[in-house]
Design a protein around this motif. Structure first.
Motif, PDB file in Angstrom:
ATOM      1  N   HIS B  16       0.817  -1.226   0.000  1.00 18.36           N
ATOM      2  CA  HIS B  16       0.000   0.000   0.000  1.00 18.36           C
ATOM      3  C   HIS B  16       0.850   1.276   0.000  1.00 18.36           C
ATOM      4  O   HIS B  16       0.299   2.365   0.129  1.00 18.36           O
ATOM      5  N   LEU B  17       2.167   1.115  -0.062  1.00 20.78           N
ATOM      6  CA  LEU B  17       3.024   2.305   0.038  1.00 20.78           C
ATOM      7  C   LEU B  17       3.661   2.649  -1.301  1.00 20.78           C
ATOM      8  O   LEU B  17       3.852   1.774  -2.143  1.00 20.78           O
ATOM      9  N   PRO B  18       4.054   3.935  -1.485  1.00 22.64           N
ATOM     10  CA  PRO B  18       4.802   4.276  -2.702  1.00 22.64           C
ATOM     11  C   PRO B  18       6.147   3.523  -2.700  1.00 22.64           C
ATOM     12  O   PRO B  18       6.718   3.289  -1.616  1.00 22.64           O
ATOM     13  N   LYS B  19       6.637   3.188  -3.874  1.00 26.87           N
ATOM     14  CA  LYS B  19       7.844   2.358  -3.975  1.00 26.87           C
ATOM     15  C   LYS B  19       9.038   2.937  -3.216  1.00 26.87           C
ATOM     16  O   LYS B  19       9.783   2.215  -2.563  1.00 26.87           O
ATOM     17  N   GLY B  58      -2.915  -3.307  14.055  1.00 24.99           N
ATOM     18  CA  GLY B  58      -3.967  -2.840  13.141  1.00 24.99           C
ATOM     19  C   GLY B  58      -3.775  -3.372  11.729  1.00 24.99           C
ATOM     20  O   GLY B  58      -2.727  -3.950  11.411  1.00 24.99           O
ATOM     21  N   SER B  59      -4.787  -3.152  10.899  1.00 17.47           N
ATOM     22  CA  SER B  59      -4.734  -3.711   9.545  1.00 17.47           C
ATOM     23  C   SER B  59      -3.600  -3.057   8.753  1.00 17.47           C
ATOM     24  O   SER B  59      -3.299  -1.867   8.937  1.00 17.47           O
ATOM     25  N   PRO B  60      -2.961  -3.816   7.862  1.00 16.39           N
ATOM     26  CA  PRO B  60      -1.837  -3.275   7.082  1.00 16.39           C
ATOM     27  C   PRO B  60      -2.193  -2.002   6.320  1.00 16.39           C
ATOM     28  O   PRO B  60      -1.383  -1.079   6.242  1.00 16.39           O
ATOM     29  N   SER B  61      -3.416  -1.947   5.775  1.00 13.09           N
ATOM     30  CA  SER B  61      -3.759  -0.750   4.996  1.00 13.09           C
ATOM     31  C   SER B  61      -3.827   0.483   5.899  1.00 13.09           C
ATOM     32  O   SER B  61      -3.432   1.582   5.504  1.00 13.09           O
ATOM     33  N   LYS B  62      -4.295   0.273   7.139  1.00 15.87           N
ATOM     34  CA  LYS B  62      -4.386   1.400   8.083  1.00 15.87           C
ATOM     35  C   LYS B  62      -2.981   1.881   8.477  1.00 15.87           C
ATOM     36  O   LYS B  62      -2.716   3.083   8.560  1.00 15.87           O
ATOM     37  N   VAL B  63      -2.096   0.905   8.728  1.00 20.45           N
ATOM     38  CA  VAL B  63      -0.718   1.263   9.090  1.00 20.45           C
ATOM     39  C   VAL B  63      -0.064   2.004   7.919  1.00 20.45           C
ATOM     40  O   VAL B  63       0.585   3.038   8.107  1.00 20.45           O
ATOM     41  N   GLU B  65      -1.468   3.716   5.635  1.00 17.51           N
ATOM     42  CA  GLU B  65      -2.100   5.025   5.462  1.00 17.51           C
ATOM     43  C   GLU B  65      -1.405   6.091   6.311  1.00 17.51           C
ATOM     44  O   GLU B  65      -1.239   7.227   5.897  1.00 17.51           O
ATOM     45  N   SER B  66      -0.980   5.684   7.523  1.00 18.04           N
ATOM     46  CA  SER B  66      -0.344   6.668   8.395  1.00 18.04           C
ATOM     47  C   SER B  66       1.030   7.095   7.867  1.00 18.04           C
ATOM     48  O   SER B  66       1.553   8.124   8.255  1.00 18.04           O
ATOM     49  N   TYR B  67       1.623   6.284   6.991  1.00 19.06           N
ATOM     50  CA  TYR B  67       2.929   6.636   6.430  1.00 19.06           C
ATOM     51  C   TYR B  67       2.828   7.415   5.133  1.00 19.06           C
ATOM     52  O   TYR B  67       3.776   8.036   4.702  1.00 19.06           O
TER      53      TYR B  67
END
Lengths: 131, 325
Positions: B16-19, B58-63, B65-67
């Motif tokens: 879910h993160l930019p490369k 917490g769910s990976p997508s939520k984690v 999102e915070s980054y």
């Protein structure tokens, strides 16, 4: 409008969160005058009753690093590498300035609260005498 | 074995993160999770302990999102209400016009169109034009968003004397006015695209539609000129007044559009005689292709009057001591 217990609790949580948000940056900067890695920092703050979840702490550390207030390095400490953060020279200056503002703000708000409390007590006394 | 859950968790966060953020975040997250695990359960943590720590995280997508950087949207909250309004207006006008066109084709005296076919044709046209208009409007607002046009850069020292002058009544542009202009250009653009195979100069007896190839050749440039026009109207919608910047852009874009029209007509005029001789040899001797130049000349006169009026108004205001340009 009178708030019920749940509404009051929700409002209290929301306002506490707002109050903590700005203050956390100051606390983190202050704690990182000596180097520390994320988990240790979290535990250290929790030891001072300043609970902060990881979803808030780690992005905050990365943001402060990107702003140039923190530096970081990976150190193999014990069994695995850990990312240690510490205050940069610019971070030191910022912390000093923020601390001065914090002290001044606390002083002003405390004085205001004392004054308001005193005022309320005086009002109540006056009302009692009138009755 | 138990650490494979941590690997899976970290990989999912990274997805879910930019490369450019992945490597560093993955490394730090792994270190943190292992610290947490060791601190709570010691070196002999079980698989259940690992799953417990991950659940708490917490769910990976939520984690993830915070980054992530905060401005990950095509159209931000400042532009969204305007975008929604413009989009709804344009789409409503689109649908309205196509329903009207469908009704006219069905009920026109002597029309022999089959109702089912006509409705299907117009439904298809409505869908195509709506998608096209949506894409164009989205692009305009995306560009406005990225240009940072909405951000008022805070100045270190704000001077009340820097407040802009109240616009003269003639400079004010109502929201409805700019939305309408924007919508009309969007509709025109959509129609030019949708009916791209039906535009040309029909000659009796011609198997193909002559000059449709020339039209198609210039269509990207015509579209570009109209998109620029739409950008001016979107800007006017936001600012609510004509300013030197919007006026200069409007003038430059009109000039550009006029140039495209002139080049199109010029190419048609050059080929006119030869094509006319093929399809209508009698008329070829009577018609002078130079008459086609009246189209860009008329457009130029209309634009000159419009822009001249604006300049005259601005000069009049200058004489009165009010500077707006």
């Amino acid at each position: 409008m009178v708030l019920n217990k749940e509404q009051l609790t929700a409002l209290d949580q929301k306002l506490t969160l707002e109050l903590r948000r700005g203050m956390l940056t100051l606390a983190v900067l202050g704690a990182l005058r000596s180097p520390s890695y994320g988990y240790a920092l979290k535990q250290r703050l929790a030891g001072r009753h300043l609970e902060i979840d990881q979803g808030t702490l780690y992005p905050l550390l990365r943001r402060l690093e990107a702003d140039g207030l923190l530096t970081s390095e990976w150190i193999v400490d014990g069994s695995r590498p850990r990312k240690y953060y510490r205050l940069s020279p610019d971070g030191e200056k910022t912390l000093k300035a923020l601390r001065a503002k914090w002290k001044s703000l606390v002083g002003v708000v405390e004085a205001l609260l004392d004054e308001t409390t005193q005022g309320t007590a005086d009002d109540e006394e006056t009302q009692g005498e009138t009755k | 074995m138990k650490h494979h859950w941590i690997d899976r968790y970290i990989s999912e966060v990274a997805r879910h993160l930019p490369k450019n953020q992945r490597g560093e975040v993955q490394r730090e997250l792994e270190s943190t999770l292992l610290d947490e695990l060791e601190d709570r359960h010691g070196p002999d943590a079980t698989e259940d302990d690992v799953l417990g720590v991950l659940k708490e995280m917490g769910s990976p997508s939520k984690v993830a999102e915070s980054y992530r950087p905060s401005n990950q949207y095509l159209i931000g909250p400042e532009w969204y209400p305007i975008f929604r309004k413009v989009l709804l207006t344009v789409l409503s006008i689109h649908v309205g016009l196509l329903v009207l066109a469908c009704a006219v084709s069905l009920f026109w005296p002597g029309a022999s169109v089959e109702p089912g076919q006509a409705i299907l044709y117009f439904l298809n046209a409505a869908l195509e034009s709506a998608t096209f208009a949506f894409g164009i409007i989205l692009l305009i607002f995306f560009l406005l968003e990225r240009s940072g046009a909405v951000e008022e850069k805070p100045k270190e020292v704000w001077d009340p004397a820097s407040l802009p002058e109240s616009p003269a009544p003639g400079d004010l542009v109502g929201k409805g006015e700019s939305i309408l202009a924007l919508s009309l250009v969007a509709i025109f653009l959509a129609l030019l695209q949708i009916f791209r195979d039906s535009i040309g100069i029909p000659f009796t007896g011609a198997e193909e539609l002559p000059f449709n190839d020339t039209y198609k050749k210039y269509l990207p440039w015509i579209s570009f000129a109209l998109v620029l026009d739409m950008a001016v109207y979107a800007w006017l919608f936001w600012r609510g007044r004509w300013e030197w910047f919007s006026r200069a852009c409007h003038f430059a874009f009109d000039l550009f559009g006029l140039g495209v029209l002139f080049m199109l007509i010029q190419e048609v005029a050059i080929e006119w005689s030869s094509r006319l001789q093929i399809h209508l040899p009698d008329l070829a001797t009577k018609f002078d292709s130079r008459q086609l130049y009246w189209i860009p000349i008329s457009a130029a006169v209309v634009l000159a009057i419009e822009h001249g009026r604006v300049l005259w108004r601005a000069r009049r205001k200058e004489r009165r001591g009010i500077s707006t340009l």
